[in-house]
Scaffold this motif. Structure first.
Motif, PDB file in Angstrom:
ATOM      1  N   MET A   1      16.757  16.635 -54.300  1.00 55.48           N
ATOM      2  CA  MET A   1      16.326  15.267 -54.583  1.00 55.48           C
ATOM      3  C   MET A   1      17.248  14.302 -53.846  1.00 55.48           C
ATOM      4  O   MET A   1      18.467  14.435 -53.896  1.00 55.48           O
ATOM      5  CB  MET A   1      16.367  15.038 -56.097  1.00 55.48           C
ATOM      6  N   ARG A   2      16.657  13.304 -53.183  1.00 56.58           N
ATOM      7  CA  ARG A   2      17.449  12.320 -52.462  1.00 56.58           C
ATOM      8  C   ARG A   2      18.109  11.351 -53.435  1.00 56.58           C
ATOM      9  O   ARG A   2      17.595  11.091 -54.516  1.00 56.58           O
ATOM     10  CB  ARG A   2      16.562  11.535 -51.501  1.00 56.58           C
ATOM     11  N   PRO A   3      19.244  10.771 -53.040  1.00 56.19           N
ATOM     12  CA  PRO A   3      19.895   9.764 -53.894  1.00 56.19           C
ATOM     13  C   PRO A   3      18.977   8.554 -54.093  1.00 56.19           C
ATOM     14  O   PRO A   3      18.195   8.190 -53.214  1.00 56.19           O
ATOM     15  CB  PRO A   3      21.148   9.366 -53.114  1.00 56.19           C
ATOM     16  N   THR A   4      19.095   7.925 -55.242  1.00 49.11           N
ATOM     17  CA  THR A   4      18.241   6.792 -55.586  1.00 49.11           C
ATOM     18  C   THR A   4      18.366   5.669 -54.565  1.00 49.11           C
ATOM     19  O   THR A   4      17.361   5.049 -54.183  1.00 49.11           O
ATOM     20  CB  THR A   4      18.584   6.271 -56.995  1.00 49.11           C
ATOM     21  N   GLU A   6      18.915   5.843 -51.449  1.00 47.37           N
ATOM     22  CA  GLU A   6      18.166   6.215 -50.250  1.00 47.37           C
ATOM     23  C   GLU A   6      16.663   6.030 -50.481  1.00 47.37           C
ATOM     24  O   GLU A   6      15.940   5.543 -49.610  1.00 47.37           O
ATOM     25  CB  GLU A   6      18.465   7.671 -49.880  1.00 47.37           C
ATOM     26  N   VAL A   7      16.189   6.389 -51.658  1.00 49.33           N
ATOM     27  CA  VAL A   7      14.776   6.213 -51.995  1.00 49.33           C
ATOM     28  C   VAL A   7      14.420   4.723 -51.998  1.00 49.33           C
ATOM     29  O   VAL A   7      13.370   4.323 -51.490  1.00 49.33           O
ATOM     30  CB  VAL A   7      14.444   6.864 -53.360  1.00 49.33           C
ATOM     31  N   THR A  10      14.121   3.553 -48.474  1.00 48.03           N
ATOM     32  CA  THR A  10      12.881   4.060 -47.888  1.00 48.03           C
ATOM     33  C   THR A  10      11.700   3.214 -48.353  1.00 48.03           C
ATOM     34  O   THR A  10      10.826   2.852 -47.559  1.00 48.03           O
ATOM     35  CB  THR A  10      12.666   5.533 -48.278  1.00 48.03           C
TER      36      THR A  10
END
Length: 130
Positions: A1-4, A6-7, A10
């Motif tokens: 899961m990507r770090p928040t 980073e989300v 995006t």
């Protein structure tokens, strides 16, 4: 899961790509600082025009509400004001009556052309009556 974070970046980039800016978009500070495995994303507040544009993008309307377009049939430049019955409703940049246009006859307006129309409108409004 990507770090928040980073989300969130995006999402910010994807929204910017369709002309939507949510100024308050961020990681929720309370859940982001806690031991929660999935921090919440704060979407924040926006004005009505941004909300309408976001709804238009989510509905998949092309071109999205609020974008400036050129009607390739006659060169008129306007702002998308809605989608009804398979046609796009466009209002002239300089104001006036909306017209209906098939989506295939529209292309994105160049920023210089939109600015030129806006300046023309401002100059016309500023003229003294003769």
């Amino acid at each position: 899961m990507r770090p928040t974070e980073e989300v969130v970046e995006t999402l910010r980039s994807a929204l910017r790509g369709v002309g939507v800016v949510l100024p308050s978009l961020c990681v929720d500070p309370v859940t982001g600082a806690s031991d929660e495995p999935f921090a919440l994303v704060e979407l924040g507040r926006c004005n009505v025009r941004v909300a309408e544009r976001l709804a238009s993008v989510v509905r998949g309307e092309r071109p999205p509400f609020g974008t400036f377009v050129t009607d390739v049939r006659d060169g008129r430049i306007g702002e998308v004001r809605g989608h009804v019955g398979g046609v796009v409703q466009v209002r002239p940049v300089v104001g006036g009556k909306e017209w209906d246009c098939p989506p295939g006859s529209l292309e994105p307006a160049l920023p210089d052309d939109v600015l030129r129309e806006q300046v023309r409108r401002a100059n016309t409004a500023a003229r003294l009556p003769t």
